[in-house]
Design a protein around this motif. Structure first.
Motif, PDB file in Angstrom:
ATOM      1  N   PRO A  43       2.258  17.257 -11.686  1.00 28.81           N
ATOM      2  CA  PRO A  43       1.512  16.464 -12.672  1.00 28.81           C
ATOM      3  C   PRO A  43       1.763  14.971 -12.413  1.00 28.81           C
ATOM      4  N   VAL A  44       0.766  14.135 -12.617  1.00 31.07           N
ATOM      5  CA  VAL A  44       0.939  12.692 -12.403  1.00 31.07           C
ATOM      6  C   VAL A  44       2.144  12.227 -13.233  1.00 31.07           C
ATOM      7  N   PRO A  45       3.131  11.572 -12.596  1.00 27.30           N
ATOM      8  CA  PRO A  45       4.281  11.072 -13.360  1.00 27.30           C
ATOM      9  C   PRO A  45       3.849  10.013 -14.387  1.00 27.30           C
ATOM     10  N   VAL A  46       4.642   9.859 -15.431  1.00 24.26           N
ATOM     11  CA  VAL A  46       4.332   8.855 -16.453  1.00 24.26           C
ATOM     12  C   VAL A  46       4.163   7.478 -15.810  1.00 24.26           C
ATOM     13  N   ALA A  47       5.024   7.124 -14.878  1.00 26.20           N
ATOM     14  CA  ALA A  47       4.949   5.793 -14.265  1.00 26.20           C
ATOM     15  C   ALA A  47       3.624   5.557 -13.553  1.00 26.20           C
ATOM     16  N   ASN A  48       2.982   6.631 -13.097  1.00 28.61           N
ATOM     17  CA  ASN A  48       1.724   6.503 -12.347  1.00 28.61           C
ATOM     18  C   ASN A  48       0.484   6.837 -13.187  1.00 28.61           C
ATOM     19  N   GLY A  49       0.657   6.974 -14.524  1.00 30.92           N
ATOM     20  CA  GLY A  49      -0.544   7.084 -15.355  1.00 30.92           C
ATOM     21  C   GLY A  49      -0.769   8.397 -16.068  1.00 30.92           C
ATOM     22  N   ALA A  50       0.262   9.230 -16.254  1.00 36.68           N
ATOM     23  CA  ALA A  50       0.102  10.525 -16.921  1.00 36.68           C
ATOM     24  C   ALA A  50      -0.579  10.361 -18.287  1.00 36.68           C
ATOM     25  N   PRO A  51      -1.354  11.351 -18.707  1.00 39.97           N
ATOM     26  CA  PRO A  51      -1.658  12.587 -17.982  1.00 39.97           C
ATOM     27  C   PRO A  51      -2.908  12.473 -17.101  1.00 39.97           C
ATOM     28  N   SER A  75       0.843  -1.198   0.000  1.00 38.94           N
ATOM     29  CA  SER A  75       0.000   0.000   0.000  1.00 38.94           C
ATOM     30  C   SER A  75       0.875   1.243   0.000  1.00 38.94           C
ATOM     31  N   VAL A  76       0.386   2.295  -0.611  1.00 41.51           N
ATOM     32  CA  VAL A  76       1.056   3.602  -0.536  1.00 41.51           C
ATOM     33  C   VAL A  76      -0.012   4.679  -0.372  1.00 41.51           C
ATOM     34  N   ILE A  77       0.383   5.765   0.292  1.00 43.64           N
ATOM     35  CA  ILE A  77      -0.554   6.879   0.502  1.00 43.64           C
ATOM     36  C   ILE A  77      -0.092   8.055  -0.340  1.00 43.64           C
ATOM     37  N   GLY A  78      -1.018   8.624  -1.103  1.00 44.74           N
ATOM     38  CA  GLY A  78      -0.680   9.753  -1.963  1.00 44.74           C
ATOM     39  C   GLY A  78      -1.773  10.806  -1.946  1.00 44.74           C
ATOM     40  N   LYS A  79      -1.362  11.995  -2.351  1.00 45.04           N
ATOM     41  CA  LYS A  79      -2.300  13.130  -2.421  1.00 45.04           C
ATOM     42  C   LYS A  79      -2.606  13.381  -3.897  1.00 45.04           C
ATOM     43  N   ALA A  81      -7.694  11.895 -12.022  1.00 44.37           N
ATOM     44  CA  ALA A  81      -6.577  12.621 -11.405  1.00 44.37           C
ATOM     45  C   ALA A  81      -5.513  12.995 -12.426  1.00 44.37           C
ATOM     46  N   TYR A  82      -5.092  14.269 -12.366  1.00 42.88           N
ATOM     47  CA  TYR A  82      -3.996  14.753 -13.199  1.00 42.88           C
ATOM     48  C   TYR A  82      -2.813  15.173 -12.341  1.00 42.88           C
ATOM     49  N   GLY A  83      -2.988  15.193 -11.010  1.00 40.37           N
ATOM     50  CA  GLY A  83      -1.898  15.586 -10.124  1.00 40.37           C
ATOM     51  C   GLY A  83      -1.653  14.560  -9.040  1.00 40.37           C
ATOM     52  N   LEU A  84      -0.389  14.328  -8.718  1.00 39.17           N
ATOM     53  CA  LEU A  84      -0.012  13.461  -7.597  1.00 39.17           C
ATOM     54  C   LEU A  84       1.002  14.213  -6.747  1.00 39.17           C
ATOM     55  N   ASN A  85       0.692  14.389  -5.483  1.00 39.32           N
ATOM     56  CA  ASN A  85       1.574  15.096  -4.549  1.00 39.32           C
ATOM     57  C   ASN A  85       1.972  16.469  -5.103  1.00 39.32           C
ATOM     58  N   ASP A  86       0.988  17.202  -5.618  1.00 36.26           N
ATOM     59  CA  ASP A  86       1.127  18.582  -6.104  1.00 36.26           C
ATOM     60  C   ASP A  86       1.994  18.740  -7.353  1.00 36.26           C
ATOM     61  N   LYS A  93      -4.871   3.650 -15.291  1.00 36.56           N
ATOM     62  CA  LYS A  93      -3.895   4.696 -15.626  1.00 36.56           C
ATOM     63  C   LYS A  93      -3.994   4.984 -17.130  1.00 36.56           C
ATOM     64  N   TYR A  94      -3.360   6.067 -17.578  1.00 36.14           N
ATOM     65  CA  TYR A  94      -3.251   6.373 -19.024  1.00 36.14           C
ATOM     66  C   TYR A  94      -4.614   6.347 -19.714  1.00 36.14           C
ATOM     67  N   ILE A  95      -5.612   7.027 -19.127  1.00 31.28           N
ATOM     68  CA  ILE A  95      -6.967   6.962 -19.703  1.00 31.28           C
ATOM     69  C   ILE A  95      -7.010   7.745 -21.014  1.00 31.28           C
ATOM     70  N   ARG A  96      -7.540   7.084 -22.020  1.00 29.70           N
ATOM     71  CA  ARG A  96      -7.642   7.648 -23.372  1.00 29.70           C
ATOM     72  C   ARG A  96      -9.087   8.035 -23.664  1.00 29.70           C
ATOM     73  N   ARG A  97      -9.998   7.198 -23.178  1.00 30.62           N
ATOM     74  CA  ARG A  97     -11.408   7.360 -23.548  1.00 30.62           C
ATOM     75  C   ARG A  97     -12.285   6.810 -22.433  1.00 30.62           C
ATOM     76  N   ILE A  98     -13.398   7.505 -22.181  1.00 26.51           N
ATOM     77  CA  ILE A  98     -14.400   7.026 -21.238  1.00 26.51           C
ATOM     78  C   ILE A  98     -15.675   6.764 -22.024  1.00 26.51           C
ATOM     79  N   GLU A  99     -16.205   5.566 -21.851  1.00 20.96           N
ATOM     80  CA  GLU A  99     -17.384   5.148 -22.614  1.00 20.96           C
ATOM     81  C   GLU A  99     -18.492   4.722 -21.652  1.00 20.96           C
ATOM     82  N   LEU A 100     -19.691   5.256 -21.851  1.00 22.39           N
ATOM     83  CA  LEU A 100     -20.855   4.848 -21.047  1.00 22.39           C
ATOM     84  C   LEU A 100     -21.566   3.729 -21.788  1.00 22.39           C
ATOM     85  N   VAL A 101     -21.805   2.620 -21.090  1.00 21.35           N
ATOM     86  CA  VAL A 101     -22.412   1.448 -21.732  1.00 21.35           C
ATOM     87  C   VAL A 101     -23.530   0.886 -20.854  1.00 21.35           C
TER      88      VAL A 101
END
Ligand SMILES: Nc1nc2c(c(=O)[nH]1)N[C@H]1C(S)=C(S)[C@@H](COP(=O)(O)O)O[C@H]1N2
Ligand SMILES: [Mo]
Length: 251
Positions: free
Chosen positions: A195-203, A131-135, A188-193, A218-226
């Motif tokens: 921009p979200v790092p690439v390793a954690n799913g940017a942007p 587990s890790v805690i992040g803002k 989320a676009y920010g982690l610990n104030d 992570k790395y969301i490209r598209r959101i689809e309602l189904v």
């Protein structure tokens, strides 16, 4: 898959089995059907027992934030479309929101910030046992859903990601509308104030307060309602679900 992950997965499924057994007993008792509603599926009854839609995940203080927010799964998508966006620091990134919505749209990170902007400190739990805690800084997913107008027949929100897993299968995940509209479900676009790092799913990545790590696309490209995710991927609602993980990953 590591032995530890396999072990934890079996343990989790064992625990889910116990809950299911308990649930059966409840639903056979005299008060069960009245409380739970006989028309609901077993999964939804388990979900309702484990986490009513109002329950909140614990939030932490600045002092609890982990020194390093560990990364897991994909840490650098190789897809050409992603690499092109990264080369320009994601200035050209646009999130697509479509499917069963009144107003299909694309949104830049600034558009998202204009819709809603909030910050929360929560714990991320991976099935591998860490587990890790992040803002996190992000936009409430419900604000985006209100912006596009969800059609009445929509039941699930599907997150399509940039990264391909084995055999070129893109990572994807899904939530029902209760979890998607929960007040701790952020894009989320920010982690610990920062921009979200690439390793954690940017942007842009998902943060669901009450769900395990693999639900946090992570790395969301598209959101689809189904209405159903039966025709997406192998039909189980997510990349790891298609490999046998539980769709409902509440903690
Ligand atoms: N697109 C994508 N999302 C993903 C993954 C992935 O490989 N690709 N891995 C999942 C798993 S198993 C975990 S534990 C978390 C890891 O998030 P982190 O790298 O920010 O720690 O992302 C989840 N979301
Ligand atoms: Mo994970």
């Amino acid at each position: 898959m590591t032995d530890r992950r396999g072990f934890l997965r079996m343990t989790m499924m064992g625990a889910a089995g116990l809950v299911l057994a308990g649930c059966d007993r409840i639903s056979q008792s005299s008060w069960g059907p009245k409380v739970l509603g006989s028309a609901e599926g077993l999964n939804r009854r388990v979900q309702a027992l484990l986490a009513p839609s109002s329950a909140m995940a614990r939030e932490y203080s600045e002092a609890d934030i982990s020194a390093v927010f560990r990364a897991n799964g994909t840490t650098m998508p190789r897809a050409a479309a992603y690499q092109a966006l990264l080369a320009n620091q994601f200035r050209d990134y646009r999130l697509s929101v479509d499917g069963l919505v009144a107003r299909p749209t694309t949104l830049s990170i600034d558009d998202l910030k204009a819709l809603d902007l909030r910050s929360q400190i929560t714990r991320h739990d991976c099935v591998e046992g860490w587990s890790v805690i992040g803002k996190w800084q992000g936009t409430l997913l419900s604000a985006v859903l209100d912006h596009v107008g969800v059609e009445p027949q929509a039941r699930y929100v599907v997150f399509h990601c940039f990264d391909n897993m084995g055999l070129g299968t893109p990572y994807y995940e899904s939530l029902d509308l209760d979890e998607a509209r929960h007040p701790q479900t952020l894009l989320a676009y920010g982690l610990n104030d920062q921009p979200v790092p690439v390793a954690n799913g940017a942007p842009l990545r998902l943060r669901v307060g009450r769900q395990l790590g693999y639900k946090q696309a992570k790395y969301i490209r598209r959101i689809e309602l189904v209405e159903s995710f039966a025709t997406i991927g192998e039909g189980h609602g997510g990349y790891w679900e298609d490999q046998g993980y539980e769709w409902y990953a509440g903690i």
